[in-house]
Scaffold this motif. Structure first.
Motif, short mmCIF file in Angstrom:
data_model
loop_
_atom_site.label_atom_id
_atom_site.label_comp_id
_atom_site.label_asym_id
_atom_site.label_seq_id
_atom_site.Cartn_x
_atom_site.Cartn_y
_atom_site.Cartn_z
N ILE A 4 0.84 -1.20 0.00
CA ILE A 4 0.00 0.00 0.00
C ILE A 4 0.88 1.25 0.00
CG2 ILE A 4 -1.69 1.31 1.35
CD1 ILE A 4 -2.85 -1.38 2.24
N GLU A 5 1.96 1.21 0.78
CA GLU A 5 2.88 2.35 0.82
C GLU A 5 3.51 2.59 -0.55
OE1 GLU A 5 6.83 3.88 3.33
OE2 GLU A 5 5.98 1.88 3.69
N GLY A 6 3.83 1.50 -1.24
CA GLY A 6 4.45 1.64 -2.55
C GLY A 6 3.51 2.20 -3.60
N LEU A 7 2.19 2.00 -3.41
CA LEU A 7 1.21 2.51 -4.37
C LEU A 7 0.89 3.98 -4.14
CD1 LEU A 7 -1.20 -0.56 -4.52
CD2 LEU A 7 0.31 0.25 -6.33
N ALA A 8 1.21 4.51 -2.95
CA ALA A 8 0.97 5.93 -2.67
C ALA A 8 2.06 6.76 -3.34
CB ALA A 8 0.96 6.17 -1.15
N PHE A 9 1.69 7.92 -3.92
CA PHE A 9 2.66 8.72 -4.67
C PHE A 9 3.80 9.22 -3.79
CE2 PHE A 9 -1.10 9.25 -7.51
CZ PHE A 9 -0.53 8.66 -8.62
N LYS A 10 3.50 9.59 -2.55
CA LYS A 10 4.52 10.08 -1.63
C LYS A 10 4.56 9.26 -0.35
CE LYS A 10 4.42 14.87 -3.27
NZ LYS A 10 4.26 16.30 -2.86
N GLY A 11 4.20 7.98 -0.46
CA GLY A 11 4.19 7.14 0.71
C GLY A 11 3.01 7.45 1.62
N ILE A 12 2.92 6.76 2.75
CA ILE A 12 1.84 6.98 3.72
C ILE A 12 2.23 8.15 4.62
CG2 ILE A 12 0.55 5.97 5.62
CD1 ILE A 12 1.01 3.23 4.31
N GLN A 13 1.39 9.19 4.64
CA GLN A 13 1.69 10.41 5.37
C GLN A 13 0.63 10.68 6.44
OE1 GLN A 13 2.88 13.75 2.63
NE2 GLN A 13 2.23 12.30 1.06
N PRO A 14 0.97 11.44 7.49
CA PRO A 14 -0.04 11.85 8.48
C PRO A 14 -1.14 12.66 7.79
CG PRO A 14 2.18 12.27 9.30
CD PRO A 14 2.32 11.90 7.85
N ILE A 15 -2.37 12.46 8.22
CA ILE A 15 -3.50 13.08 7.53
C ILE A 15 -3.43 14.59 7.54
CG2 ILE A 15 -5.00 13.05 9.57
CD1 ILE A 15 -7.32 12.38 7.61
N ASP A 16 -2.88 15.19 8.64
CA ASP A 16 -2.85 16.66 8.70
C ASP A 16 -1.80 17.26 7.77
OD1 ASP A 16 -0.65 15.80 10.07
OD2 ASP A 16 -1.09 16.88 11.93
N GLU A 17 -0.97 16.41 7.15
CA GLU A 17 -0.01 16.91 6.18
C GLU A 17 -0.56 16.89 4.75
OE1 GLU A 17 3.79 15.10 6.41
OE2 GLU A 17 4.00 15.37 8.59
N VAL A 18 -1.65 16.17 4.55
CA VAL A 18 -2.23 16.09 3.20
C VAL A 18 -3.62 16.70 3.11
CG1 VAL A 18 -0.90 14.07 2.51
CG2 VAL A 18 -3.08 13.74 3.66
N VAL A 19 -4.25 16.94 4.27
CA VAL A 19 -5.61 17.50 4.29
C VAL A 19 -5.66 18.65 5.28
CG1 VAL A 19 -8.04 17.06 4.77
CG2 VAL A 19 -6.66 15.28 3.69
N GLU A 20 -6.22 19.79 4.86
CA GLU A 20 -6.43 20.91 5.77
C GLU A 20 -7.80 20.75 6.43
OE1 GLU A 20 -6.63 25.81 5.84
OE2 GLU A 20 -6.43 24.72 3.94
N MET A 21 -7.81 20.55 7.73
CA MET A 21 -9.05 20.34 8.46
C MET A 21 -9.61 21.69 8.92
SD MET A 21 -9.32 17.06 8.29
CE MET A 21 -10.62 16.72 9.46
N VAL A 22 -10.85 21.98 8.56
CA VAL A 22 -11.52 23.21 8.98
C VAL A 22 -12.72 22.82 9.84
CG1 VAL A 22 -12.73 25.29 8.24
CG2 VAL A 22 -10.80 24.41 6.90
N GLU A 23 -12.72 23.28 11.09
CA GLU A 23 -13.81 22.93 11.99
C GLU A 23 -15.07 23.71 11.60
OE1 GLU A 23 -14.97 22.93 16.74
OE2 GLU A 23 -12.92 23.42 16.09
N LEU A 24 -16.13 22.97 11.39
CA LEU A 24 -17.41 23.57 11.02
C LEU A 24 -18.21 23.87 12.27
CD1 LEU A 24 -19.18 24.23 8.48
CD2 LEU A 24 -20.21 21.98 8.78
N SER A 25 -18.69 25.08 12.39
CA SER A 25 -19.51 25.42 13.55
C SER A 25 -20.71 24.50 13.60
CB SER A 25 -20.00 26.87 13.45
OG SER A 25 -18.90 27.76 13.42
N PRO A 26 -21.12 24.06 14.81
CA PRO A 26 -22.29 23.17 14.92
C PRO A 26 -23.49 23.77 14.21
CG PRO A 26 -21.20 23.39 17.04
CD PRO A 26 -20.57 24.41 16.14
N LEU A 27 -23.96 23.11 13.18
CA LEU A 27 -25.01 23.70 12.34
C LEU A 27 -26.30 23.93 13.11
CD1 LEU A 27 -24.44 21.81 8.97
CD2 LEU A 27 -23.87 24.16 9.53
#
Length: 601
Positions: A4-27
């Motif tokens: 699985i690591e070999g199939l990833a373009f940049k290997g397996i990375q921590p999620i916060d390094e590939v996705v910007e998490m934005v907290e949504l106010s409780p709707l």
């Protein structure tokens, strides 16, 4: 994990390094644009139940995610309805195109003797099954390949059924599916697992499911994935089907070996399995010409020397598939196409439609009289005798979109649905409204026959439907003799099981939660097991937010008053009038209080 690591373009990375998490106010606490979450000028807020506002650069849109009463979701597909007759061992294509298509690429149905088995449950599966005249209630088992959305997108369908469907796959795949699903359903793995009859199988070891031999082999993919060999005996020999989803093309495999992510032995075992000669094989050919070095899918070129008798090409758009593939390898998968693994048109084990009728009649009759059997008022042998008598009637094939029981018509027979799907329609003013679906195993037309009144609703076929047509006088005599119905006046006697079902089913159907999308047999079961709750004005429907294992359905929103934190919730926002579902499912106390207005129970 190395694969699985070999199939990833940049290997397996921590999620916060590939996705910007934005907290949504409780709707629930964001009723205006001014209090909404603001992310780079994009604002989102909630205006009502499933009603959202979005604003960006001065433009504002209101997004209504609700379906109107009687409205149904229509997939963006146009596929003709096919009549695929039962066979002893048959492979049916129900999906086509690639994983980005709403046509659900590799989805496949296997008919094995009296069993119906799905391979994966991608998006729009109920619709795709209907197009080959199979209703969801006919599914006995599901074989899962992996947890990508184009293979499990309709997973929630299994939670809408009144039986535990058998799940077959290796543990690592089942756990990866459950981990993904519990995030959506807000349940623990243990709670969600209780809804299924999971059968763990080991890679490389053959598992016997009702005489069908299933072998899983680990595929090479970006998540844990299995390819399968499935074989059964017909015509005095083993017939073998191979389901190869999702594959990794051999060129990419060799690159992984060179980079140290895949061993040569692992690749050889994988290659030998997917190239094993079979009678029918469906293969993933999603790697486009020239993209093999970066694709995570299979290539048709790897199967040029495959000795399989019939190969089906899948997981690809037809326009992107090289024409050489359909000349040199096999046919492109088309929804509704089927391959009969047996050469005989008739089988000595009997009429398959009649077998299904017997099974469904047994489930229907025993559900009606279980309490009377337990009390010693009815013998099981008596029920079995009546079941065989009812099954010995004509089986009809109904064409799609045909109304075959019409409101106001004479009630001279009842129909038991053996296969396919239809709808129950009633008139409301100048229009007609669907109030329920009918699926395999359901009895329709019983109210008119037993009450000796004209038909109260119209039944229209959505697909090809096989129905067992039972004369009205015979059906009436059987259910009366079994004590499930009485033709005596209601005064001075207990309400029969069927009378209770008819009375409470209208409340169940009007609840929206158990409305038109819920099969009528499930509505009937809810009505049969439900009990009225007499209340006075001001009485709490349940105390301290704890429903104590019950679900409550009000006759109408006006019959109850719902409050949150001491504030009254308008009746239109507390619709559908179904309460206690959170406490019922997971024991979590509800944050609201429901009081009776002193009307109906």
């Amino acid at each position: 994990m190395r694969e699985i690591e070999g199939l990833a373009f940049k290997g397996i990375q921590p999620i916060d390094e590939v996705v910007e998490m934005v907290e949504l106010s409780p709707l629930e606490s964001v009723p205006t644009p001014e209090t909404a979450t603001d992310y780079r000028g994009l604002r989102i807020w909630k205006e009502g139940i499933n009603l959202f506002g979005v604003e960006y650069e001065g433009e504002r849109r209101i997004i209504d995610c609700n379906l109107l009463p009687g409205e149904e979701y229509e997939p963006p597909l146009r596929i003709d309805v096919k009549n695929v007759p039962y066979k002893l061992f048959q492979i049916i294509d129900t999906g086509e195109e690639d994983g980005f298509s709403p046509k659900s690429c590799m989805h496949t149905v296997i008919q094995w003797r009296e069993r119906v088995i799905c391979i994966d449950l991608p998006m729009n599966v109920p619709y795709l099954l209907e197009k080959v005249s199979i209703s969801r209630s006919e599914i006995d088992a599901v074989i899962f390949t992996h947890n990508h959305d184009d293979h499990i997108g309709e997973f929630s369908m299994l939670l809408q059924m009144d039986k535990k469907v058998t799940i077959i796959c290796p543990r690592v795949i089942w756990k990866s599916i459950l981990l993904k699903a519990v995030a959506m359903f807000d349940m623990s793995i243990e709670e969600l697992g209780e809804y299924f009859n999971y059968v763990p199988i080991r890679f490389g070891e053959e598992f016997d499911y009702c005489g069908l031999k299933i072998t899983a082999q680990p595929s090479i993919h970006s998540v844990p994935c299995a390819v399968y060999q499935i074989r059964g005996v017909v015509d005095r020999e083993w017939k073998v089907y191979g389901h190869m989803s999702d594959l990794l093309n051999f060129e990419r495999c060799r690159s992984l070996i060179e980079d140290g992510f895949l061993s040569a032995d692992r690749f050889e075992a994988y290659r030998d399995f997917v190239l094993r000669p079979m009678h029918v094989k469906k293969i993933d050919v999603g790697a486009r010409e020239g993209t093999e070095a970066i694709s995570v899918h299979g290539s048709w070129k790897d199967f040029v020397d495959d000795k399989t008798e019939h190969i089906v090409l899948a997981h690809a758009q037809p326009e992107s598939l090289d024409e050489r593939a359909t000349v040199k390898i096999g046919q492109f998968a088309v929804a509704g196409s089927a391959r009969n693994m047996s050469e005989r048109s008739e089988h000595t084990y009997g009429d398959k439609y009649r077998e299904r009728a017997l099974r469904y009649l047994a489930a229907y009759l025993f559900a009606l009289v279980d309490d009377r059997i337990a009390a010693g008022l009815v013998a099981r042998e008596q029920v079995l005798s009546y079941m065989r008598m009812l099954a010995d009637n004509e089986i009809l094939l109904i064409q799609p979109h045909t109304p075959f029981l019409k409101a106001g018509g004479q009630s001279s027979f009842v129909d038991m649905v053996i296969g396919g799907k239809g709808g129950v329609w009633i008139e409301q003013g100048d229009s007609v409204v669907r109030v329920a679906h009918v699926n395999a195993g359901e009895i329709i037309g019983d109210i008119g026959v037993l009450k000796q009144i004209p038909r109260t609703a119209t039944i229209r076929a959505d697909t090809y439907m096989h129905v067992l047509r039972i004369p009205g006088f015979m059906f009436r005599e059987v259910v009366t003799e079994l004590g499930a119905f009485s033709d005596r006046p209601p005064e001075g006697r207990m309400e029969s099981a069927l009378e209770k079902i008819w009375r409470l089913r209208e409340i169940v159907q009007d609840s929206w939660l158990f409305g038109a999308e819920v099969p009528i047999y499930l509505q009937n079961k809810i009505a049969q097991k439900a009990d009225p709750l007499p209340t006075n004005a001001g009485d709490a429907v349940f105390e301290d937010g704890n429903s104590k294992g019950h679900l409550f359905i009000a006759s109408a929103s006006a019959d109850v008053c719902m409050t949150v934190g001491g504030h009254v919730v308008p009746a239109e926002l507390s619709h559908p009038p179904v309460f206690g579902e959170g406490s019922f499912l997971n024991g979590t106390p509800e944050a609201y209080r429901v009081e009776s207005n002193g009307g109906r129970p």
